[in-house]
Motif scaffolding. Structure first.
Motif: not given
Length: 412
Positions: A129-133
């Motif tokens: 989902h292209g979520i920064p982590h």
């Protein structure tokens, strides 16, 4: 979720236990870590696998320790290491992870790397989902698997396969994560060449108040001039810790006529094998005592402070907190060289290091140190001057600052 929400989603590695009354129990040092994270973020949501079973020693009632929503919310997960559970619940769990990420601003996951590891599931959802982590490593799990391999051919083949899976997942995680938090110089060096955005961080739960003061250091250094050499190790009796090498060194010291008192604090699957090796080597209870798991932090600190040195024989790339805790107690480090131990001892010269696996060199170093008590006293003073910047407050603040600076970007 507002971008000014300043909330943290945290994947933790230690499992949660839930008793028959529904109370959640969390490992004591994990509780310390959750409180430290909360001091740096407005709210914290933490997830881990939960077992419906009585908690083991070292786990505490989360609510009684002040772990409660909304400041610190705990999300128990099913045991996804069980393949049937994973296959049945992965889609639901992935949806739950996505929702948690949408409700929080920053995301960092302790990473194990095995199939069903919650950190791997969370990182996979973030990637899709292209979520920064961020991912967090304090050891190289693929090496741990190899270190703990059995001696038979089937055991070695099984370990080789498991290590290959760990390696693939570890490498994918650090290549894909927006941030890799790598505890200690050894783990940092292992992953930094392939990680997309590596940062070296440290981890310790000792505070400024846990450090020995100048008077204690001076008294300890003076007292080291005579008496048996006091040797300590504090940690799990597991293959990666090199416990049989540790016993081999003590047996070698006895053969050279060195008078010593050694203590091993901690349980583990190799404790029985350690006891057998100690008995075979002729070690008496005066020379070596197995203390088992010690839950009282004050008693652990007392062991550190009384010891003349911490003897360690770590066989895989990891960054154990016990080396830093030892320095806080003015206890020098004697053991196998790796980037982590070399960096800690190199700050003030607070230890003696030999190549990994060279037990003869460790025996020689310890025997020489026993014979040269002024040198031992000097190492104690150097240990007392080391790692002053590595306290619970400082290392968690440093990690939090990195997370904000590197992950402070809008979700896609």
């Amino acid at each position: 979720m507002s971008q000014t929400d300043d909330s943290l989603l945290l994947g933790i590695s230690a499992p949660i236990f839930r008793d028959a009354a529904g109370r959640l129990f969390i490992e004591s040092q994990t509780i310390s870590g959750l409180k430290a994270w909360r001091e740096n973020f407005a709210r914290v949501t933490a997830f881990s696998i939960c077992h419906d079973a009585p908690p083991p020693a070292g786990w505490a009632d989360a609510a009684a320790e002040g772990i409660a929503a909304p400041e610190i919310a705990i999300v128990p997960l099913p045991d996804t290491y069980d393949l049937k559970t994973l296959l049945r619940q992965r889609r639901t769990l992935s949806g739950q992870m996505l929702q948690l990420m949408r409700e929080t601003q920053y995301h960092t996951f302790a990473y194990g790397g095995w199939i069903g590891d919650p950190g791997e599931i969370a990182a996979s959802v973030a990637r899709r989902h292209g979520i920064p982590h961020a991912v967090w490593f304090d050891r190289v799990e693929s090496q741990v698997v190899r270190a703990e391999s059995g001696k038979s051919l089937p055991a070695r083949l099984k370990s080789a396969l498991r290590a290959a899976i760990f390696t693939r997942n570890e490498n994918r995680a650090v290549r894909s994560a927006d941030l890799s938090l790598l505890h200690g110089a050894t783990v940092f060096r292992h992953f930094s060449k392939i990680a997309r955005n590596p940062h070296q961080v440290e981890d310790v739960h000792f505070t400024d108040g846990d450090r020995v003061d100048a008077d204690v250091i001076a008294a300890k250094a003076n007292a080291a001039a005579e008496g048996p050499l006091r040797i300590l190790y504090c940690g799990r009796a597991a293959a990666m810790k090199g416990p049989l090498d540790w016993i081999r060194v003590l047996v070698g010291l006895k053969a050279q006529g060195v008078d010593f008192e050694a203590h091993w604090l901690g349980e583990g699957e190799m404790l029985a094998e350690m006891r057998a090796a100690a008995a075979e080597g002729g070690l008496t209870e005066t020379e070596l005592r197995f203390e088992g798991f010690v839950s009282d932090p004050a008693r652990v600190r007392d062991f550190y402070r009384r010891a003349h040195l911490l003897l360690f024989c770590h066989l895989s790339d990891e960054s154990p907190r016990n080396l830093i805790e030892s320095l806080h107690s003015a206890t020098p480090l004697v053991g196998y060289r790796d980037p982590y131990s070399a960096e800690l001892t190199g700050e003030q010269g607070a230890g003696l290091l030999v190549p990994r696996g060279d037990t003869d060199a460790l025996v020689a170093s310890l025997a020489a140190l026993d014979a040269d008590r002024p040198r031992l006293s000097e190492l104690i003073r150097r240990a007392g001057a080391s790692a002053a910047h590595l306290t619970r407050d400082e290392v968690f603040r440093h990690r939090s600052d990195i997370i904000r600076s590197q992950l402070n970007q809008p979700h896609r």
